[in-house]
Design a protein around this motif. Structure first.
Motif, mmCIF file in Angstrom:
data_model
loop_
_atom_site.group_PDB
_atom_site.id
_atom_site.type_symbol
_atom_site.label_atom_id
_atom_site.label_comp_id
_atom_site.label_asym_id
_atom_site.label_seq_id
_atom_site.Cartn_x
_atom_site.Cartn_y
_atom_site.Cartn_z
ATOM 1 N N VAL A 1 -9.588 -11.670 -14.993
ATOM 2 C CA VAL A 1 -10.465 -10.597 -14.546
ATOM 3 C C VAL A 1 -11.681 -11.201 -13.848
ATOM 4 O O VAL A 1 -12.213 -12.223 -14.276
ATOM 5 C CB VAL A 1 -10.882 -9.678 -15.721
ATOM 6 N N ARG A 2 -12.066 -10.551 -12.747
ATOM 7 C CA ARG A 2 -13.267 -10.933 -12.001
ATOM 8 C C ARG A 2 -14.174 -9.717 -11.989
ATOM 9 O O ARG A 2 -13.758 -8.627 -11.606
ATOM 10 C CB ARG A 2 -12.895 -11.345 -10.576
ATOM 11 N N GLU A 3 -15.411 -9.905 -12.436
ATOM 12 C CA GLU A 3 -16.348 -8.793 -12.473
ATOM 13 C C GLU A 3 -17.200 -8.798 -11.214
ATOM 14 O O GLU A 3 -17.642 -9.837 -10.747
ATOM 15 C CB GLU A 3 -17.222 -8.880 -13.721
ATOM 16 N N ASP A 4 -17.395 -7.591 -10.685
ATOM 17 C CA ASP A 4 -18.251 -7.400 -9.520
ATOM 18 C C ASP A 4 -19.077 -6.159 -9.798
ATOM 19 O O ASP A 4 -18.639 -5.037 -9.522
ATOM 20 C CB ASP A 4 -17.403 -7.239 -8.253
ATOM 21 N N GLY A 5 -20.255 -6.362 -10.367
ATOM 22 C CA GLY A 5 -21.079 -5.230 -10.791
ATOM 23 C C GLY A 5 -20.395 -4.505 -11.923
ATOM 24 O O GLY A 5 -20.020 -5.101 -12.928
#
Length: 138
Positions: free
Chosen positions: A62-66
């Motif tokens: 998982v990559r978080e962006d905001g």
């Protein structure tokens, strides 16, 4: 860690993995929960529940962006499935088997028997625990 076969036994999780595989082939930077919900036509809570299982088993990253999270396929854990399946494919195809890199020598008969006994004992213990938990209402 959860048994990889238990994780991929669920059809919804397999659908999510296939979707992530297709989107990875398109070169995207990950797939949002919203995109998964839209493409598979299942509810957001259901998708989130299955993504948690896939994350815990390290099948997705998982990559978080905001506030948004983007999921990508992580194929390394599937190598265990591949390693388990290869001997069956070799047996099924015999001399006409496709080229498969199978560099692990077979287990000696005594080790194979011991592994089978341990596997059966583990399956039996799992059944006993599940039955006990059901009786307790857990």
């Amino acid at each position: 860690m959860t048994d990889i076969f238990d994780v991929i036994a669920d059809g919804t999780r397999r659908d999510i993995l296939q979707l992530l595989l297709r989107r990875a082939a398109d070169g995207d930077g990950g797939t949002s929960v919203t995109q998964i919900v839209s493409e598979l036509g299942i509810s957001q809570p259901t998708v989130s529940k299955h993504l948690k299982v896939l994350r815990d088993s390290e099948l997705v990253t998982v990559r978080e962006d905001g506030q948004r999270r983007f999921y990508s396929l992580a194929v390394e854990p599937l190598e265990a499935v591949d390693d388990w399946l290869v001997p069956f494919l070799v047996d099924a195809y015999g001399d006409s088997a496709p080229d498969i890199d199978f560099s692990v020598p077979p287990l000696p008969d005594s080790a194979a028997h011991a592994a089978e006994v341990v596997g059966r004992a583990a399956a039996s213990a799992k059944h006993v625990v599940q039955t006990a938990l059901k009786r307790l209402g857990a």
